[in-house]
Scaffold this active site. Structure first.
Site, PDB file in Angstrom:
ATOM      1  N   GLU A 197       1.464  -8.746   9.868  1.00  0.00           N
ATOM      2  CA  GLU A 197       1.831  -7.591  10.677  1.00  0.00           C
ATOM      3  C   GLU A 197       1.302  -7.680  12.060  1.00  0.00           C
ATOM      4  O   GLU A 197       0.458  -8.483  12.224  1.00  0.00           O
ATOM      5  CB  GLU A 197       1.568  -6.235  10.004  1.00  0.00           C
ATOM      6  CG  GLU A 197       0.277  -6.259  10.341  1.00  0.00           C
ATOM      7  CD  GLU A 197      -0.173  -4.589  10.981  1.00  0.00           C
ATOM      8  OE1 GLU A 197       0.549  -4.204  11.497  1.00  0.00           O
ATOM      9  OE2 GLU A 197      -1.352  -4.236  10.644  1.00  0.00           O
ATOM     10  N   HIS A 220      -7.442  -1.282   5.839  1.00  0.00           N
ATOM     11  CA  HIS A 220      -6.497  -0.252   6.232  1.00  0.00           C
ATOM     12  C   HIS A 220      -6.388   1.095   5.690  1.00  0.00           C
ATOM     13  O   HIS A 220      -6.499   2.036   6.424  1.00  0.00           O
ATOM     14  CB  HIS A 220      -4.893  -0.940   6.102  1.00  0.00           C
ATOM     15  CG  HIS A 220      -3.765  -0.199   6.773  1.00  0.00           C
ATOM     16  ND1 HIS A 220      -3.624   0.150   8.040  1.00  0.00           N
ATOM     17  CD2 HIS A 220      -2.679   0.302   6.130  1.00  0.00           C
ATOM     18  CE1 HIS A 220      -2.567   0.717   8.285  1.00  0.00           C
ATOM     19  NE2 HIS A 220      -1.945   1.012   6.987  1.00  0.00           N
ATOM     20  N   HIS A 232       0.934  -1.497  -0.175  1.00  0.00           N
ATOM     21  CA  HIS A 232      -0.029   0.105  -0.134  1.00  0.00           C
ATOM     22  C   HIS A 232       0.875   1.128   0.154  1.00  0.00           C
ATOM     23  O   HIS A 232       2.266   1.324  -0.064  1.00  0.00           O
ATOM     24  CB  HIS A 232      -1.017   0.191   1.214  1.00  0.00           C
ATOM     25  CG  HIS A 232      -0.190   0.048   2.464  1.00  0.00           C
ATOM     26  ND1 HIS A 232       0.435  -1.098   3.097  1.00  0.00           N
ATOM     27  CD2 HIS A 232      -0.167   0.999   3.445  1.00  0.00           C
ATOM     28  CE1 HIS A 232       0.978  -0.865   4.397  1.00  0.00           C
ATOM     29  NE2 HIS A 232       0.625   0.419   4.683  1.00  0.00           N
ATOM     30  N   HIS A 273       7.055  -6.549  12.608  1.00  0.00           N
ATOM     31  CA  HIS A 273       6.428  -5.332  13.230  1.00  0.00           C
ATOM     32  C   HIS A 273       6.144  -5.330  14.804  1.00  0.00           C
ATOM     33  O   HIS A 273       6.066  -4.294  15.190  1.00  0.00           O
ATOM     34  CB  HIS A 273       5.258  -4.960  12.352  1.00  0.00           C
ATOM     35  CG  HIS A 273       5.549  -3.957  11.416  1.00  0.00           C
ATOM     36  ND1 HIS A 273       4.617  -3.437  10.591  1.00  0.00           N
ATOM     37  CD2 HIS A 273       6.513  -3.279  11.418  1.00  0.00           C
ATOM     38  CE1 HIS A 273       5.150  -2.269   9.849  1.00  0.00           C
ATOM     39  NE2 HIS A 273       6.120  -2.108  10.097  1.00  0.00           N
TER      40      HIS A 273
END
Lengths: 599, 362
Positions: free
Chosen positions: A202, A156, A67, A413
């Site tokens: 993530e 998201h 993204h 992450h």
């Protein structure tokens, strides 16, 4: 399957995403992010890790960008134009449209305003985007003959996708950043039961139990309302696209409901562009927006107008959305400087601010800031923080794993040390292995590739006919010959294999001599042997043939007298290779001797 | 409200326990295994009295967690140790766990304290203290009250048996005095230095049976002297009694709370004193609300008392429509912030709320 993971970023830092996956001989790079906390080379990943000598274009089969957030694509022009990569770069259509805008924005601020030199140019951004191949959701894209990829909706932000990478029967799914609960303008992530060998997820919010969205929104609106009611100005620094739209819809709805009059402004230029993109990619928004879009465009706001620099000096209350999001430069910083001195005003930071930015400083409590030219700015306005970022929490991660059914899970992450509990939770609930590599670490995941083999119908019929009846619940062992030709595997009967290969069949026959003490005549010995075997081998066909030999199934037993010793008889036991097992058994049985009392 | 934060746990909890460092612990009580014990760090807004500087987070963070095979009905930290004890059906044994938040984020099961099971009694109520040594007081019935040393699992005290009434609560009043509350409402005091004596204290106002009772004790300021704070008892019909343990022949106060009837049973009855506000207590367990009372205006008449504040959040929070309305399973007061409470409900919601004192009172 090898995963090399670079996500440097200490502790809570958003860091940058860049993961290298080696799958069945193909090399894929997932995301190419920039770290916004550093102002030097540390902001870009060190690509010399990948290959010391060879060219990146030869080594990598493709690059995938999930993204448009800069911590996922910010280093892309540097990577493709300054380091050098000419292969394909895949991303979704909205990402392709929006990426260059954000990259250009950031470039302008870094180079023009800050005067940095080792940075990519506008032309480089353009050249980089020429290498991009845009993909649609759920469209299988053949990168080459063996490698294919497919994008899934991730929520998201607009255009965010999760990618499945498949080579033969091995596959990996990379989630990028995703969200399992729908919000005002985007839906929730979704994936089918694709059962990848590995799911890379993530885990930024994995150990968090989030405050309900309603509470956060209510508090946000309360703060804005209170400020505006007392005549103050509210500054909301945002990135052009992303949470800004969410907050716009929220404020618009609130303004309408409460019949408020104070103006709301959105940064010039980006309003139109943002709306344009959301309209263009309407299928990427959530159900509600698509449904209501017909009646009224959710992104055409009644109360939100385009901003002009001059408005910042207007008296009276107002709300302004200005870029960039961390107050590090540009318009939002300019407005901030104008309004900071008045305690009636408020600045609401809607997201995490990287260290070094003005946003981070004021959130840390600093109230005296040093600006250019050694000017000190005293901050009297109220500083608030309200995070609206949309990431999956532990519950969401579990949901995604439940949907995709991977064989292994890898979390990125997160804070590796403190994720043992989540790791156990995943391992216990789904019976899969869970990995949490540190930055710079390589994780090796063993896969069990399935090799499809065709079995000939004749062989299948024959094998199922022998022995006990096939039981649907028990595996049945079959014998055949495996022929490997080109890329196909076939299981056929030995006869057919010989025929196809043009070979003659050879028969192997074993003969064994067993000595038995028996002074009687041969035919009597034979009778003794026959009766003995008939008694012991009740399940087998034991026959006494007229020529004096005994057969047990297809095994032949003949008795002769020993040439030197009349008291000893020699039994010749003979069998083919197929009857090896029975033959050996018979031999050892006979070697034990015949029972004394014979009928 | 001054403030209200709502959170959603993956699984509902029926306990909220405070731990060192302002941590909060919750645990699942589902029938199937895989119940999680979670030690949470509350958002910074709850950790300190005033908001200082940066308050970036509004979320709870899971600091560490453990997996329990049985539902967790009760959990108590053992003071001055890194251990905690849990209990739950199907029997009255206790599970001992180790929390070592610095090394890893897993709460490990280290031990079990086995007990003989009485007939028909399910799970043990527990209380902990670390005066002479880390001890846990536990028992499911009056005839099975004992104190076990947590680390060695040795029994140090067994109460004289006085019938097998089921217990609803037990507490250490100080390092030598125990207070036991039965489901029937009867209170018993015991001095562990005199194992044979079990003093039966106040019974309950004569009301028809089939009511079940819980108690709430207040811990005064730090110290191990007996705290002569009144003991509150709450019944499944909403009756409230306050008793001074020094004068057990009479009630300090009697009141009735307005609760829906027929009640939802006594499973989640909860009554607790405010640690930082004199005379305030809260009750829950009847429906999706938590009632806060100022008992200073109560007398012995037993008439209906008006709550100072009612938290209704859980009743409205739910997914709406399908299923039963959520039932508040437990509530607790913040140890320092005087008007802040935490409450959890059967739909997994966890609320943190701060109520405003209505005008007219200081």
């Amino acid at each position: 399957l090898l995963v090399f993971h670079w996500c440097p970023g200490a502790g809570q830092d958003v860091g940058r995403s860049c993961i290298l996956v080696s799958i069945a001989g193909k090399n894929v790079m997932l995301d190419c992010g920039m770290h916004m906390g550093y102002n030097d080379d540390r902001r870009f990943p060190d690509f010399s890790y990948i290959t010391q000598n060879g060219r990146l274009t030869d080594f990598l089969d493709c690059v995938i960008i999930s993204h448009f957030h800069l911590d996922h694509c910010g280093a892309l022009p540097y990577f493709s134009e300054m380091v050098g990569y000419d292969g394909p770069i895949y991303m979704t259509h909205p990402t392709k449209a929006i990426c260059p805008i954000l990259l250009e924005d950031y470039r302008k601020i870094t180079v023009d305003k800050k005067g940095e030199t080792n940075f990519f140019t506008s032309q480089m951004i353009k050249d980089c985007m020429k290498k991009v191949v845009a993909v649609h959701l759920h469209q299988t894209v053949q990168v080459d003959e063996e490698l294919e990829i497919k994008a899934y909706y991730a929520g998201h932000v607009l255009g965010a996708a999760m990618f499945q990478i498949k080579v033969g029967c091995e596959s990996v799914v990379y989630t990028g950043d995703y969200n399992m609960t729908p919000d005002r303008h985007l839906g929730a992530a979704w994936i089918d039961k694709c059962r990848p060998d590995l799911l890379i997820s993530e885990s930024t919010y994995a150990t968090t139990i989030r405050d309900s969205k309603r509470c956060r929104e209510r508090d946000f609106l309360k703060k804005v309302h209170e400020t505006v009611e007392r005549g103050g100005k509210v500054l909301i620094p945002v990135f052009a696209l992303g949470r800004a739209q969410e907050l716009c819809i929220l404020l618009e709805t609130f303004w309408e409901r409460m019949n408020l009059k104070a103006p709301i402004y959105f940064s010039t230029g980006l309003t139109e562009k943002a709306n344009h993109y959301y309209k263009l990619f309407i299928t990427w928004t959530n159900q509600k927006i698509r449904k209501t879009f017909v009646q009224r465009n959710m992104f055409e706001f009644k109360h939100i107008k385009a901003f002009d620099r001059a408005f910042a000096d207007n008296p009276g209350p107002m709300v302004v959305f200005a870029t960039p999001g961390m107050l590090h430069a540009g318009q939002s910083l300019q407005i901030f400087r104008k309004w900071a001195g008045n305690e009636k005003n408020m600045v609401i930071m809607p997201g995490y601010c990287v260290q070094g930015t003005v946003g981070h400083k004021i959130l840390s409590g600093q109230r005296k800031l040093e600006m250019e030219g050694r000017q000190i700015l005293e901050v009297k306005m109220q500083v608030e923080y309200m995070s609206f970022s949309a990431h999956a929490d532990a519950k969401g991660i579990m949901q995604l794993i439940r949907q995709a059914e991977p064989r292994n899970v890898l979390l990125v992450h997160g804070e590796a040390k403190k994720m043992e509990f989540l790791k156990q939770k995943i391992e216990q609930e789904f019976h899969v292995s869970c990995f949490m590599p540190a930055n710079g670490e390589t994780t090796t995941i063993l896969t069990n590739p399935c090799i499809p083999v065709d079995i000939s119908l004749g062989l299948l019929k024959r094998e199922t006919a022998i022995g006990p009846l096939p039981d649907a619940k028990k595996p049945k062992l079959m014998h055949g010959t495996l022929l490997m030709k080109d890329n196909s595997f076939r299981l056929v009967s030995p006869e057919q294999a010989l025929k196809e290969l043009g070979l003659a069949e050879h028969q192997l026959r074993f003969t064994c001599r067993v000595h038995i003490q028996d002074p009687r005549k041969e035919h009597e010995t034979v009778l003794r042997v026959y009766n003995h075997l008939k008694g012991v081998l009740k399940d087998y066909s034991v026959q006494h043939l007229p020529d004096g030999s005994i057969t047990v199934e297809s095994i032949l037993i003949q008795a002769t007298a020993h040439s030197e010793d009349q008291g000893t008889k020699v039994l010749l036991v003979s069998w083919t290779y197929q009857d090896e097992e029975l033959g050996s058994y018979l031999t050892s049985l006979l070697k034990k001797g015949l029972p004394q009392s014979t009928p | 409200y001054r403030d209200l934060h709502t959170f959603e746990l993956q699984a509902p909890t029926r306990l909220i326990e405070w731990a060192r460092g302002n941590r909060v612990c919750v645990a699942g009580y589902g029938q199937s295994d895989g119940n999680e014990i979670l030690q949470l760090i509350p958002p910074p807004t709850l950790l300190t009295k005033e908001i200082q500087g940066l308050c970036p987070e509004r979320d709870f963070k899971v600091e560490c967690g453990g997996f329990s095979e049985r539902p967790v009905y009760s959990l108590k930290y053992v003071p001055d140790t890194s251990l905690l004890v849990t209990s739950g059906p199907p029997d009255s044994s206790l599970q001992v766990w180790q929390v070592s938040a610095e090394d890893s984020d897993v709460i490990k099961s280290v031990n079990t304290i086995a007990t003989e099971n009485g007939t028909g009694q399910s799970w043990a109520k527990i209380a902990t203290i670390s005066a002479r040594a880390p001890w846990v007081l536990h028992g499911s019935g009056l005839d099975r009250v004992q104190i076990t040393e947590v680390e060695s699992r040795k029994n140090v005290y067994t109460a004289a048996s006085r019938g097998s009434k089921e217990l609803s609560d037990l507490a250490f009043l100080d390092c030598n005095t125990l207070l036991l509350c039965c489901v029937t409402g009867h209170l018993c005091l015991a001095d562990i230095r005199q194992p044979q004596s079990l003093m039966e204290a106040m019974s309950v106002p004569s009301v028809p049976c089939s009511e079940q009772w819980r108690m709430g004790t207040r811990h005064g300021p730090q110290g191990l002297e007996p705290s002569f704070q009144p003991v509150a008892r709450l019944s499944s019909r909403g009756h409230l009694t306050l008793t001074d343990l020094r004068k057990t022949s009479e009630f300090l106060a009697l009141a009735k709370a307005r609760v829906p009837s027929p009640g939802s049973g006594a499973e989640f009855l909860c009554v607790s004193w405010a640690p930082a506000l004199e005379g305030y207590l809260a009750i829950s367990g009847f429906d999706g609300t938590v009632h806060v009372f100022d008992t200073q205006s109560w007398d012995s008449s037993g008439r209906e008392a008006e709550p100072i504040f009612v938290h209704k959040g859980h009743a409205f929070g739910g997914a709406g429509g399908s299923g039963d309305p959520p039932l508040v399973t437990v509530h607790t007061w913040h140890l320092q912030k005087p008007r802040t409470l935490l409450s959890a409900a059967s739909d997994g919601s966890l609320h943190v709320w701060d109520w405003v004192q209505p005008c007219g009172k200081c």
